[in-house]
Design a protein around this motif. Structure first.
Motif, PDB file in Angstrom:
ATOM      1  N   ALA A  92       0.827  -1.208   0.000  1.00 45.15           N
ATOM      2  CA  ALA A  92       0.000   0.000   0.000  1.00 45.15           C
ATOM      3  C   ALA A  92       0.862   1.259   0.000  1.00 45.15           C
ATOM      4  N   LEU A  93       1.948   1.250   0.773  1.00 44.25           N
ATOM      5  CA  LEU A  93       2.852   2.407   0.810  1.00 44.25           C
ATOM      6  C   LEU A  93       3.495   2.635  -0.546  1.00 44.25           C
ATOM      7  N   PHE A  94       3.975   1.551  -1.149  1.00 48.31           N
ATOM      8  CA  PHE A  94       4.610   1.678  -2.469  1.00 48.31           C
ATOM      9  C   PHE A  94       3.614   2.236  -3.492  1.00 48.31           C
ATOM     10  N   ALA A  95       2.394   1.748  -3.457  1.00 50.27           N
ATOM     11  CA  ALA A  95       1.370   2.218  -4.402  1.00 50.27           C
ATOM     12  C   ALA A  95       1.055   3.687  -4.168  1.00 50.27           C
ATOM     13  N   TRP A  96       0.976   4.102  -2.888  1.00 50.56           N
ATOM     14  CA  TRP A  96       0.659   5.505  -2.593  1.00 50.56           C
ATOM     15  C   TRP A  96       1.780   6.431  -3.033  1.00 50.56           C
ATOM     16  N   SER A 100       1.289   9.359  -5.788  1.00 50.18           N
ATOM     17  CA  SER A 100       1.268  10.762  -5.351  1.00 50.18           C
ATOM     18  C   SER A 100       2.606  11.482  -5.501  1.00 50.18           C
ATOM     19  N   LEU A 101       3.722  10.728  -5.590  1.00 50.34           N
ATOM     20  CA  LEU A 101       5.061  11.306  -5.714  1.00 50.34           C
ATOM     21  C   LEU A 101       5.287  12.404  -4.667  1.00 50.34           C
ATOM     22  N   PRO A 102       5.262  12.057  -3.386  1.00 52.82           N
ATOM     23  CA  PRO A 102       5.458  13.055  -2.325  1.00 52.82           C
ATOM     24  C   PRO A 102       6.836  13.696  -2.398  1.00 52.82           C
ATOM     25  N   ARG A 103       6.928  14.957  -1.981  1.00 53.36           N
ATOM     26  CA  ARG A 103       8.165  15.708  -2.141  1.00 53.36           C
ATOM     27  C   ARG A 103       9.136  15.543  -0.981  1.00 53.36           C
ATOM     28  N   ASN A 104       8.682  15.035   0.169  1.00 53.18           N
ATOM     29  CA  ASN A 104       9.597  14.894   1.298  1.00 53.18           C
ATOM     30  C   ASN A 104       9.166  13.735   2.192  1.00 53.18           C
ATOM     31  N   THR A 105      10.106  13.287   3.032  1.00 50.32           N
ATOM     32  CA  THR A 105       9.827  12.159   3.920  1.00 50.32           C
ATOM     33  C   THR A 105       8.832  12.535   5.008  1.00 50.32           C
ATOM     34  N   ARG A 106       8.725  13.814   5.337  1.00 43.67           N
ATOM     35  CA  ARG A 106       7.771  14.243   6.355  1.00 43.67           C
ATOM     36  C   ARG A 106       6.349  13.873   5.930  1.00 43.67           C
ATOM     37  N   ILE A 108       5.532  11.521   3.815  1.00 48.83           N
ATOM     38  CA  ILE A 108       5.403  10.065   3.825  1.00 48.83           C
ATOM     39  C   ILE A 108       5.188   9.558   5.249  1.00 48.83           C
ATOM     40  N   GLY A 109       5.965  10.105   6.197  1.00 46.65           N
ATOM     41  CA  GLY A 109       5.808   9.697   7.584  1.00 46.65           C
ATOM     42  C   GLY A 109       4.423   9.988   8.120  1.00 46.65           C
ATOM     43  N   ALA A 110       3.868  11.164   7.727  1.00 46.64           N
ATOM     44  CA  ALA A 110       2.523  11.526   8.178  1.00 46.64           C
ATOM     45  C   ALA A 110       1.491  10.557   7.601  1.00 46.64           C
ATOM     46  N   TRP A 111       1.686  10.154   6.332  1.00 42.13           N
ATOM     47  CA  TRP A 111       0.734   9.220   5.710  1.00 42.13           C
ATOM     48  C   TRP A 111       0.784   7.859   6.407  1.00 42.13           C
ATOM     49  N   ILE A 112       1.991   7.381   6.740  1.00 39.79           N
ATOM     50  CA  ILE A 112       2.126   6.099   7.430  1.00 39.79           C
ATOM     51  C   ILE A 112       1.465   6.172   8.812  1.00 39.79           C
ATOM     52  N   ALA A 113       1.671   7.303   9.500  1.00 42.63           N
ATOM     53  CA  ALA A 113       1.077   7.462  10.827  1.00 42.63           C
ATOM     54  C   ALA A 113      -0.446   7.472  10.749  1.00 42.63           C
ATOM     55  N   ASP A 114      -0.972   8.203   9.745  1.00 44.17           N
ATOM     56  CA  ASP A 114      -2.433   8.267   9.595  1.00 44.17           C
ATOM     57  C   ASP A 114      -3.017   6.932   9.156  1.00 44.17           C
ATOM     58  N   SER A 115      -2.297   6.230   8.285  1.00 48.17           N
ATOM     59  CA  SER A 115      -2.827   5.003   7.704  1.00 48.17           C
ATOM     60  C   SER A 115      -2.645   3.796   8.610  1.00 48.17           C
ATOM     61  N   PHE A 116      -1.494   3.720   9.296  1.00 45.58           N
ATOM     62  CA  PHE A 116      -1.168   2.494  10.031  1.00 45.58           C
ATOM     63  C   PHE A 116      -0.877   2.722  11.519  1.00 45.58           C
ATOM     64  N   GLY A 117      -0.856   4.000  11.947  1.00 46.99           N
ATOM     65  CA  GLY A 117      -0.603   4.286  13.349  1.00 46.99           C
ATOM     66  C   GLY A 117       0.817   4.022  13.789  1.00 46.99           C
ATOM     67  N   ALA A 127      15.544   4.254   5.313  1.00 51.74           N
ATOM     68  CA  ALA A 127      15.880   2.828   5.193  1.00 51.74           C
ATOM     69  C   ALA A 127      14.715   2.048   4.602  1.00 51.74           C
ATOM     70  N   LEU A 128      13.510   2.334   5.076  1.00 48.47           N
ATOM     71  CA  LEU A 128      12.324   1.642   4.574  1.00 48.47           C
ATOM     72  C   LEU A 128      12.113   1.917   3.089  1.00 48.47           C
ATOM     73  N   LEU A 129      12.213   3.189   2.695  1.00 50.93           N
ATOM     74  CA  LEU A 129      11.968   3.553   1.300  1.00 50.93           C
ATOM     75  C   LEU A 129      12.987   2.930   0.368  1.00 50.93           C
ATOM     76  N   HIS A 130      14.235   2.913   0.798  1.00 51.11           N
ATOM     77  CA  HIS A 130      15.265   2.289  -0.038  1.00 51.11           C
ATOM     78  C   HIS A 130      15.020   0.785  -0.162  1.00 51.11           C
ATOM     79  N   ARG A 131      14.602   0.163   0.911  1.00 54.69           N
ATOM     80  CA  ARG A 131      14.353  -1.272   0.850  1.00 54.69           C
ATOM     81  C   ARG A 131      13.196  -1.590  -0.085  1.00 54.69           C
ATOM     82  N   LEU A 132      12.244  -0.650  -0.220  1.00 54.49           N
ATOM     83  CA  LEU A 132      11.108  -0.837  -1.123  1.00 54.49           C
ATOM     84  C   LEU A 132      11.428  -0.378  -2.548  1.00 54.49           C
ATOM     85  N   ASN A 133      12.718  -0.073  -2.790  1.00 51.98           N
ATOM     86  CA  ASN A 133      13.165   0.357  -4.121  1.00 51.98           C
ATOM     87  C   ASN A 133      12.536   1.691  -4.529  1.00 51.98           C
ATOM     88  N   LEU A 134      12.432   2.595  -3.569  1.00 53.92           N
ATOM     89  CA  LEU A 134      11.972   3.954  -3.817  1.00 53.92           C
ATOM     90  C   LEU A 134      13.154   4.898  -3.623  1.00 53.92           C
TER      91      LEU A 134
END
Length: 353
Positions: A92-96, A100-106, A108-117, A127-134
């Motif tokens: 789901a994160l990779f698809a989002w 949306s092509l977010p401009r900063n990790t902030r 992305i972090g807010a989306w993860i917090a809102d979506s998954f707590g 580290a997470l984004l690189h592991r997902l090939n982003l």
């Protein structure tokens, strides 16, 4: 020995963000600092002395970055690290991110917090984004109407021309530029405790320059004209002729501006005697005209972090660089203004809205 300049612009931005992030672990920030300094050409010993560590540690960090990218700097147990997200959440994160092509990790972090707590540090997110090939990317400017086939035809024709160029033939690239009397702030190194500023220019006057350059010699013809039009095109061609008196044929490459195709220009060429042959760069393909790169070099040397009290001073500095500095220092500048052409195909890019 580790040679500097091994990072791409995107990698430098990513490392600087990590080095300046106050929420990341200090050891991750130090590793990012070390890689940045190595990229700037510092030796391992110089980096070690600056960071109060030993040079073998610096080499180990560089090896980690080379093998694992940013993940190697921020995850301290490469083999045993695992994601806090489930496989479904990662998809789901990779698809989002892809959509949306977010401009900063902030963001992305807010989306993860809102979506998954789940809360992630900056280093953990990277580290997470690189592991997902982003990866962090800066978009290229690519015109939708670029024609890859026409570019290839142009490049092939240019290569044939250069291979068969006779000793009494010359190749010149021409274009117009309109630099405005305004300072362009650019990043620079300065003492950490010293704020720096530059005085903005109040005027909006601009110089109209119709110019040409010979990549073989660095010789330029630069006309300061009231208006760039068919008449200034003819004046530029006359200046090119005068600069190449012994050449039987002068190949002039230029864009498809209407004034370059004007009847006045065609009539003048018919009377001129055939020494000049015009070649037109494909539409929307400014990357195939090296003089466009010269304009960028001019801005880096004349307008970046440079303020001129009067428009007269600004114009004098601009013209002096183009007419004197460039030919005089051509061996140092030629790599910045080269004919190393490539095809840009919009089909190879995801065009952002």
């Amino acid at each position: 020995m580790i040679r500097g300049g091994f990072l791409s612009n995107a990698e430098r931005l990513e490392l600087r963000a990590l080095a300046r992030d106050g929420l990341s672990e200090a050891r991750a920030s130090r590793r990012a600092n070390a890689i940045i300094l190595l990229d700037k050409g510092w030796s391992c010993q110089e980096v070690a002395d600056a960071l109060l560590i030993d040079d073998d540690t610096v080499r180990a960090w560089h090896r980690l970055y080379r093998e694992h990218g940013l993940t190697g700097l921020v995850v301290f147990d490469i083999g045993g690290s695992h994601s806090r997200l489930s496989a479904e959440q990662e998809v789901a994160l990779f698809a989002w991110v892809s959509a949306s092509l977010p401009r900063n990790t902030r963001t992305i972090g807010a989306w993860i917090a809102d979506s998954f707590g789940l809360e992630y540090s900056h280093a953990g997110l990277i580290a997470l984004l690189h592991r997902l090939n982003l990866a962090y990317r800066k978009p290229d400017l690519v015109a939708r109407k670029l024609d890859a086939a026409k570019q290839k035809v142009f490049i092939d024709a240019y290569d044939r021309l250069m291979r068969d160029l006779a000793a009494d033939e010359a190749v010149v690239f021409a274009d117009a530029v309109h630099p405005t009397h305004q300072v362009r702030p650019a990043g620079c190194w300065a003492p950490k405790d010293q704020a720096v500023a530059i005085t903005p220019s109040s005027g909006r006057d601009r110089v109209n320059i119709h110019g040409a350059i010979d990549l073989e010699t660095g010789k330029t013809q630069m006309l300061d004209v009231p208006t760039v039009d068919a008449q200034s095109t003819i004046l530029l061609l006359i200046a090119i002729l005068a600069a190449h008196p012994s050449m039987r044929i002068i190949h002039v490459f230029l864009d498809n501006a209407r004034y370059h195709h004007a009847r006045l220009v065609s009539e003048w060429l018919a009377r001129e005697g055939g020494r000049i042959t015009l070649h037109f760069v494909p539409t929307y393909s400014s990357h195939l005209n090296p003089i466009e790169r010269l304009w960028g070099t001019m801005h880096r040397n004349v307008t970046h972090n440079r303020s001129y009290a009067t428009f007269r001073d600004f114009k004098a500095a601009t013209m002096a660089f183009l007419t004197q500095t460039v030919p005089k220092n051509w061996t140092e500048l030629c790599d910045q203004v080269s004919d190393n052409f490539r095809v840009i195909d919009p089909a190879d890019y995801r065009i952002m809205a």
